[in-house]
Design an enzyme around this catalytic site. Structure first.
Site, PDB file in Angstrom:
ATOM      1  N   ASP A  70      53.456  26.421  45.867  1.00 15.99           N
ATOM      2  CA  ASP A  70      54.034  26.465  44.532  1.00 15.99           C
ATOM      3  C   ASP A  70      54.893  27.716  44.483  1.00 15.99           C
ATOM      4  O   ASP A  70      54.464  28.795  44.899  1.00 15.99           O
ATOM      5  CB  ASP A  70      52.983  26.477  43.428  1.00 15.99           C
ATOM      6  CG  ASP A  70      53.621  26.071  42.111  1.00 15.99           C
ATOM      7  OD1 ASP A  70      54.043  24.897  41.995  1.00 15.99           O
ATOM      8  OD2 ASP A  70      53.762  26.907  41.200  1.00 15.99           O
ATOM      9  N   PHE A 151      67.965  25.144  49.371  1.00 17.91           N
ATOM     10  CA  PHE A 151      67.824  24.221  48.241  1.00 17.91           C
ATOM     11  C   PHE A 151      67.655  25.043  46.956  1.00 17.91           C
ATOM     12  O   PHE A 151      67.672  26.284  46.987  1.00 17.91           O
ATOM     13  CB  PHE A 151      66.626  23.270  48.457  1.00 17.91           C
ATOM     14  CG  PHE A 151      65.295  23.962  48.497  1.00 17.91           C
ATOM     15  CD1 PHE A 151      64.811  24.526  49.662  1.00 17.91           C
ATOM     16  CD2 PHE A 151      64.497  24.062  47.345  1.00 17.91           C
ATOM     17  CE1 PHE A 151      63.574  25.165  49.697  1.00 17.91           C
ATOM     18  CE2 PHE A 151      63.251  24.693  47.370  1.00 17.91           C
ATOM     19  CZ  PHE A 151      62.798  25.244  48.559  1.00 17.91           C
ATOM     20  N   TYR A 153      67.640  27.252  43.905  1.00 14.55           N
ATOM     21  CA  TYR A 153      68.452  28.355  43.390  1.00 14.55           C
ATOM     22  C   TYR A 153      69.087  29.197  44.493  1.00 14.55           C
ATOM     23  O   TYR A 153      69.678  30.247  44.208  1.00 14.55           O
ATOM     24  CB  TYR A 153      67.574  29.251  42.499  1.00 14.55           C
ATOM     25  CG  TYR A 153      67.002  28.526  41.298  1.00 14.55           C
ATOM     26  CD1 TYR A 153      67.718  28.443  40.100  1.00 14.55           C
ATOM     27  CD2 TYR A 153      65.763  27.900  41.367  1.00 14.55           C
ATOM     28  CE1 TYR A 153      67.202  27.777  39.005  1.00 14.55           C
ATOM     29  CE2 TYR A 153      65.236  27.211  40.272  1.00 14.55           C
ATOM     30  CZ  TYR A 153      65.962  27.158  39.109  1.00 14.55           C
ATOM     31  OH  TYR A 153      65.453  26.476  38.018  1.00 14.55           O
ATOM     32  N   ASP A 154      68.962  28.765  45.744  1.00 12.34           N
ATOM     33  CA  ASP A 154      69.482  29.566  46.868  1.00 12.34           C
ATOM     34  C   ASP A 154      70.954  29.988  46.704  1.00 12.34           C
ATOM     35  O   ASP A 154      71.294  31.131  47.040  1.00 12.34           O
ATOM     36  CB  ASP A 154      69.292  28.818  48.200  1.00 12.34           C
ATOM     37  CG  ASP A 154      67.851  28.894  48.694  1.00 12.34           C
ATOM     38  OD1 ASP A 154      67.093  29.743  48.198  1.00 12.34           O
ATOM     39  OD2 ASP A 154      67.486  28.099  49.581  1.00 12.34           O
TER      40      ASP A 154
END
Ligand code: ITT
Length: 197
Positions: A70, A151, A153-154
């Site tokens: 998570d 992927f 917020y990268d």
């Protein structure tokens, strides 16, 4: 070879976690590999709680060893949002809309107020044990999106040491420094020393 199931539906995570757990003598399988199609409801109030919830739920189904991740982005200027709600931020699952939303909320905000971090809680659940490992990566919200790797917020997560966004790093480099890389490095060290129950 012992089987290890990754309890996630996020293919970006699967790619990174499979690399992080390669070379440890485990057959690492995702939910997709096993044709399991379940979205565990994340009712916890922390990354740790939600991570355990996902691992426990899948472990009950598959038995054996299960890991879950998570994770999320905390932006200081937004009082830690989106945090545990990162995958549902702004009521959309579109990653582009989510990171564009962050940029819009920070429009005109100077660099010193753009601090942010990624957090990850990785849990390992077996028939007999439960463990949680955590990792954090500090950075800044960029002024505009850059890069196509990774992927979530990268593209808007800028790492000052590299002068690049996370999406400008290849998977190997991201894994060496990321929140997920740090949490799973600890988890992998545990796997390595695991004594058979
Ligand atoms: P599972 O619950 O099936 O694992 P999920 O995507 O819903 O998939 P989370 O609830 O842990 O997983 O939400 C994590 C969100 O945080 C993810 O969807 C991204 O928006 C963001 N995130 C986490 N790690 C990231 C990373 O390495 N790079 C970019 N964004 C990340």
């Amino acid at each position: 070879m012992r089987r290890l199931v990754i309890a996630t539906n996020n293919e970006g995570k699967v790619k990174e976690i499979k690399r992080l757990l390669a070379g440890y003598d485990y057959e690492v399988l995702s939910l997709k590999d096993l044709d399991i199609n379940i979205d565990v409801e994340e009712t916890g109030s922390s990354f740790e709680e939600n991570s355990l919830l996902k691992a426990r739920t899948i472990q009950k189904l598959t038995g054996g060893m299960v890991v879950a991740d998570d994770s999320g982005l905390e932006v200081d200027f937004l009082n830690g949002a989106p945090g545990i709600y990162s995958s549902r931020f702004l009521g959309t699952s579109s990653e582009k809309k989510q990171y564009e939303g962050i940029l819009a909320l920070l429009d005109g905000i100077p660099d010193e107020y753009r601090n942010a971090r990624f957090r990850c809680a990785a849990s390992l659940v077996t028939d007999t044990d439960e463990m949680i490992f955590t990792g954090t990566l500090e950075g800044k919200i960029a002024l505009k999106p850059k890069g196509d790797n990774g992927f979530g917020y990268d593209p808007v997560f800028f790492i000052p040491e590299f002068r690049k966004t996370m999406a400008q790093l290849d998977t190997e480099t991201k894994n060496q420094i990321s929140h997920r890389g740090k949490a799973f490095e600890l988890l992998a060290a545990k796997l390595k020393n695991w004594s058979r129950p």
